[in-house]
Write an enzyme that holds these catalytic residues in place. Sequence first.
Site, mmCIF file in Angstrom:
data_model
loop_
_atom_site.group_PDB
_atom_site.id
_atom_site.type_symbol
_atom_site.label_atom_id
_atom_site.label_comp_id
_atom_site.label_asym_id
_atom_site.label_seq_id
_atom_site.Cartn_x
_atom_site.Cartn_y
_atom_site.Cartn_z
ATOM 1 N N SER A 122 0.846 -1.193 0.000
ATOM 2 C CA SER A 122 0.000 0.000 0.000
ATOM 3 C C SER A 122 0.879 1.239 0.000
ATOM 4 O O SER A 122 2.096 1.152 -0.009
ATOM 5 C CB SER A 122 -0.905 -0.006 1.217
ATOM 6 O OG SER A 122 -0.136 0.202 2.376
ATOM 7 N N LYS A 123 0.219 2.379 0.011
ATOM 8 C CA LYS A 123 0.925 3.656 -0.111
ATOM 9 C C LYS A 123 2.090 3.816 0.863
ATOM 10 O O LYS A 123 3.118 4.382 0.515
ATOM 11 C CB LYS A 123 -0.060 4.802 0.106
ATOM 12 C CG LYS A 123 -0.898 5.090 -1.115
ATOM 13 C CD LYS A 123 -1.536 6.463 -1.017
ATOM 14 C CE LYS A 123 -2.532 6.678 -2.149
ATOM 15 N NZ LYS A 123 -3.908 6.419 -1.746
#
Length: 485
Positions: free
Chosen positions: A258-259
């Site tokens: 994820s980010k």
Amino acid sequence: MTTQNPAVRVRFAPSPTGYLHIGGARTALYNYLYAKAVGGTFVLRIEDTDLERSKAEYEALQIEDLKWLGIHHNEGPDKPNPKYAPYRQSERGEIYTKYAQQLIEKNLAYYDFCTDEELEEMKKRSELEGGDPRYDGKWKNPEFNAEAKKRVAAGEKCAIRFRAPDKAYTLNDKVKGEVTYPEGMVGDFVIVRSNGLPVYNYCCVVDDMLMEITHVIRGEDHLNNTVRQLMIYEALSAKPPQFAHVSLLIGHDRQKLSKRHGATSVNLYKNEHYLPEALCNYLTLLGWSHPKETDIFDKEELFDIFDIERFSAHSAMYDLEKLKWVNGQHIKKLATPDLLKLVEELPETEFLKKQTPAWKTAAVESAKPYVHFLNEIPVFINNTFLKESFEMTDALKEILGWETTPKIVDYIHGEISKVTTEYITEVELNGWMDHVKKELAIKGKPLFQGVRATLTGQDHGPELKLIIPLTPVNVLKKRVSELKK
RNA sequence: GGUCCCAUCGUCUAGCCCGGUCUAGGACAUCGCCUUUUCACGGCGGUAACAGGGGUUCGAAUCCCCUUGGGACUACCA
């Protein structure tokens, strides 16, 4: 060669809630490659039923990123096939309503007027009992159907809830094998929100059915959702597609990528001038293996051999180091004229464009083995051939500290001040080398490293006879006189 | 918590379905050597793995079970 099957229809169905994610790109790529391999159709569908998060500009951005990667769809909002259009879920409202009505008629779904508070209470109660949150509201009971219809007719808002059959389901997944969802795994779930918009698990099935999708290749995070979708296929009397749930991409902490793991959007790689072929190559390898066990290939080489059977079942860690190597390999693979073209498209390469074609080609060629990224090439060329000043590194200081080096600097300083041509030739360079060797009696490492340091201000690089004849004499003069000081 | 999925070098993986040819192969990274009258590039080689325990079998990385570990899902998000 993979068996041809033009009836195959696959799809990539992103939500336009952000930039294209690296994991999404991988899924898209797998679908694209499979369609190419069997001669089928690759459909792009936009899942924008979450009005609050979906943005039109993200749709455009994602399509752009897909295009940059070379993942081209055959059908989509911009390339509609009238038989299946529209391709945005936000434009398919009537379709979802129609099928929801059918489900209600057959008593396979029902109107639900429960408020958020009631739902919340229900959830708390089932948690206390130790079970899964489950709907057990009164609207589940068919005896309230008549009342429900009356209230709907009166214009009251309500959700539509699917009546989950109380039985086990089995999925035959292409990657995971036989997966059995036990009886009672899920309770009745909402398929249409009270604002009239359908929910993912429902519209996904309606669309895949109507768009005649034959194979669904998607992330493993959907594996448990599939039971709900299987239920809806059954209720709609439709045959489910072949599913292939590919493993997830994970970060260094083994959590879903994820980010917070850093660069996870495709556009970041585009901005950093990664080669799209290299990114695709690397992404393909993260969960799929080439039958010949090769590591470097272009998408096109996979069109004949990509095979749904070669997916690995466990998640793969996303590793920038190997991507870096793959990118470097693709740079080396590129024909020099093509590479030069790409380099000249980079920003701040005006200095390069001023040079003659022959010079540019030779310079790019010399940089090829040394770089992993496109934007390292102009930097390399500038440092090697054009920059007059240089950084006094520890390695350089060491070479300059040898007792032989000042003699070389003195000699070359004297020789180069006599030069009047724009470039020196390899022959001239060899002459200097010979002189240093014979007259100054310096050979081996002190000779080569000394001359390299004097002429380039660097402690490493391509062969001297390759780079010195390409370095303008005035640059060489500046470098030498700087060292003379 | 419940349900489901997964488990080979540090990392990506081959092999697993159809047990023997596996003292487990390749790639990245790392280390060493060679080559280059230099550094790098390149070439060659090394270190390094079948999570653990039970079965089944003449024989298991490969089949079965358990344990452990990891992950996903568990919304009127997708």
